[in-house]
Design a protein around this motif. Sequence first.
Motif, short mmCIF file in Angstrom:
data_model
loop_
_atom_site.label_atom_id
_atom_site.label_comp_id
_atom_site.label_asym_id
_atom_site.label_seq_id
_atom_site.Cartn_x
_atom_site.Cartn_y
_atom_site.Cartn_z
N GLN A 129 44.77 37.60 44.42
CA GLN A 129 43.31 37.59 44.23
C GLN A 129 42.79 38.98 43.91
OE1 GLN A 129 40.77 35.33 46.98
NE2 GLN A 129 42.65 34.54 47.90
N VAL A 130 43.32 39.98 44.62
CA VAL A 130 42.88 41.35 44.37
C VAL A 130 43.32 41.80 42.98
CG1 VAL A 130 43.10 43.76 45.10
CG2 VAL A 130 42.86 41.95 46.82
N ILE A 131 44.54 41.46 42.59
CA ILE A 131 45.02 41.78 41.25
C ILE A 131 44.10 41.17 40.20
CG2 ILE A 131 46.86 41.33 39.57
CD1 ILE A 131 48.85 41.56 41.88
N ALA A 132 43.74 39.90 40.41
CA ALA A 132 42.86 39.20 39.46
C ALA A 132 41.50 39.87 39.39
CB ALA A 132 42.71 37.73 39.86
N GLU A 133 40.97 40.30 40.55
CA GLU A 133 39.66 40.95 40.58
C GLU A 133 39.70 42.29 39.86
OE1 GLU A 133 35.70 41.84 41.29
OE2 GLU A 133 36.79 39.94 41.44
N LEU A 134 40.74 43.08 40.11
CA LEU A 134 40.86 44.38 39.45
C LEU A 134 41.08 44.21 37.95
CD1 LEU A 134 43.09 46.40 41.97
CD2 LEU A 134 40.60 46.12 41.91
N ARG A 135 41.87 43.21 37.57
CA ARG A 135 42.11 42.96 36.14
C ARG A 135 40.80 42.59 35.45
NH1 ARG A 135 45.65 39.32 36.53
NH2 ARG A 135 47.58 40.46 36.06
N THR A 136 39.95 41.81 36.14
CA THR A 136 38.67 41.43 35.57
C THR A 136 37.79 42.65 35.32
OG1 THR A 136 38.70 39.25 36.61
CG2 THR A 136 36.55 40.11 35.96
N GLN A 137 37.81 43.59 36.25
CA GLN A 137 37.03 44.82 36.07
C GLN A 137 37.48 45.58 34.82
OE1 GLN A 137 34.36 45.72 38.19
NE2 GLN A 137 34.77 43.62 38.81
N ILE A 138 38.78 45.51 34.53
CA ILE A 138 39.34 46.21 33.38
C ILE A 138 39.04 45.46 32.09
CG2 ILE A 138 41.49 46.95 32.27
CD1 ILE A 138 42.63 47.29 35.16
N THR A 139 39.35 44.18 32.05
CA THR A 139 39.19 43.42 30.82
C THR A 139 37.72 43.22 30.43
OG1 THR A 139 39.32 41.31 32.03
CG2 THR A 139 41.37 42.20 31.16
N SER A 140 36.83 43.25 31.42
CA SER A 140 35.41 43.08 31.13
C SER A 140 34.77 44.35 30.59
CB SER A 140 34.66 42.65 32.39
OG SER A 140 34.63 43.70 33.35
N GLY A 141 35.50 45.46 30.72
CA GLY A 141 34.94 46.74 30.28
C GLY A 141 34.20 47.48 31.37
N GLU A 142 34.12 46.89 32.55
CA GLU A 142 33.46 47.56 33.68
C GLU A 142 34.18 48.88 34.00
OE1 GLU A 142 30.48 47.99 36.53
OE2 GLU A 142 30.69 46.43 35.01
N TRP A 143 35.51 48.83 33.89
CA TRP A 143 36.33 50.02 34.00
C TRP A 143 36.98 50.25 32.64
CZ3 TRP A 143 39.39 48.34 39.00
CH2 TRP A 143 38.52 48.35 40.10
N PRO A 144 36.40 51.02 31.77
CA PRO A 144 36.95 51.21 30.42
C PRO A 144 38.22 52.05 30.42
CG PRO A 144 35.06 52.64 30.76
CD PRO A 144 35.13 51.73 31.96
N VAL A 145 38.97 51.95 29.34
CA VAL A 145 40.18 52.75 29.18
C VAL A 145 39.82 54.23 29.31
CG1 VAL A 145 41.98 53.47 27.56
CG2 VAL A 145 41.38 51.05 27.76
N GLY A 146 40.61 54.95 30.08
CA GLY A 146 40.37 56.36 30.29
C GLY A 146 39.59 56.67 31.55
N SER A 147 38.97 55.65 32.14
CA SER A 147 38.16 55.89 33.34
C SER A 147 39.03 55.86 34.59
CB SER A 147 37.05 54.85 33.46
OG SER A 147 37.61 53.55 33.70
N ARG A 148 38.55 56.53 35.63
CA ARG A 148 39.23 56.51 36.92
C ARG A 148 38.63 55.40 37.76
NH1 ARG A 148 39.04 61.81 40.61
NH2 ARG A 148 36.85 61.17 40.70
N ILE A 149 39.46 54.57 38.33
CA ILE A 149 38.96 53.46 39.13
C ILE A 149 38.55 53.97 40.51
CG2 ILE A 149 40.55 51.94 37.89
CD1 ILE A 149 42.11 51.63 40.53
N PRO A 150 37.82 53.17 41.29
CA PRO A 150 37.42 53.61 42.63
C PRO A 150 38.65 53.97 43.47
CG PRO A 150 36.15 51.69 41.98
CD PRO A 150 37.20 51.87 40.94
N THR A 151 38.45 54.83 44.44
CA THR A 151 39.54 55.25 45.31
C THR A 151 40.00 54.08 46.18
OG1 THR A 151 38.07 55.94 47.08
CG2 THR A 151 38.62 57.59 45.38
N GLU A 152 41.15 54.24 46.78
CA GLU A 152 41.69 53.19 47.64
C GLU A 152 40.73 52.83 48.78
OE1 GLU A 152 45.38 53.44 50.43
OE2 GLU A 152 46.13 52.95 48.41
N PRO A 153 40.17 53.81 49.50
CA PRO A 153 39.20 53.46 50.56
C PRO A 153 37.98 52.72 50.01
CG PRO A 153 39.99 55.71 50.86
CD PRO A 153 40.47 55.25 49.51
#
Length: 227
Positions: A14-38
């Motif tokens: 589920q977490v993988i799917a949620e993170l993948r959605t953030q990427i494929t939707s453009g919410e996290w664009p290529v080159g961007s740093r994703i939120p930290t683990e915490p």
Amino acid sequence: MPLTSPRRSALVDQVIAELRTQITSGEWPVGSRIPTEPELVEQLGVARNTVREAVRALAHNGLLDIRQGSGTYVVATSELAGVMLRRFADSDPEQVAELRGALETRAAALAALRRTDADLRQLETLLDRRERAWESGDAELFVEADATLHAAVVAAAHNEVMSEVYADLGGVVRGFLRAGLGTELRPEAWMDHSRLVAAIREGDSEKAETEAAAHNFDCRPARCTRS
């Protein structure tokens, strides 16, 4: 929304799917740093180990790049793009340039015939963003702005297959641009793209194709003649 599941393996999925959605939707664009683990732990309401396992899985699939001491960055928008990034990272830059040129010249010609008013507004916005990125002197900002404009030209061709193939090559193209430009934007590397956008706006497919062909590049470390 916090994610819950009685089975850890299902929760990781589920977490993988949620993170993948953030990427494929453009919410996290290529080159961007994703939120930290915490931050991800707090946002998703799951354990740290679950987040870590999901991030590692996406890194293994080529969507994320874990950089010790810096963070985790988006490097591709799909598993296929990640595979292509790894497969062609060491390819001859001239051959990659030829493939990119073949896609972009045809896409530019089609864009001149098929572009919508919305496409034109997007192209004008991205053209201005590319020029401002150059003026800023920030090489990474320019790479992203340049790549985004070219992708928008391909999207304006309204050929879904062409757009998906080009998107999957995006990481490879950005990699060669970064290698060629380095950390400094040199005046000789600049190439005006306003004529390309103008040709698409005018509906002149032949001129658009000619302008796109002129943008083919040969990027190698310490050398980038066109972009």
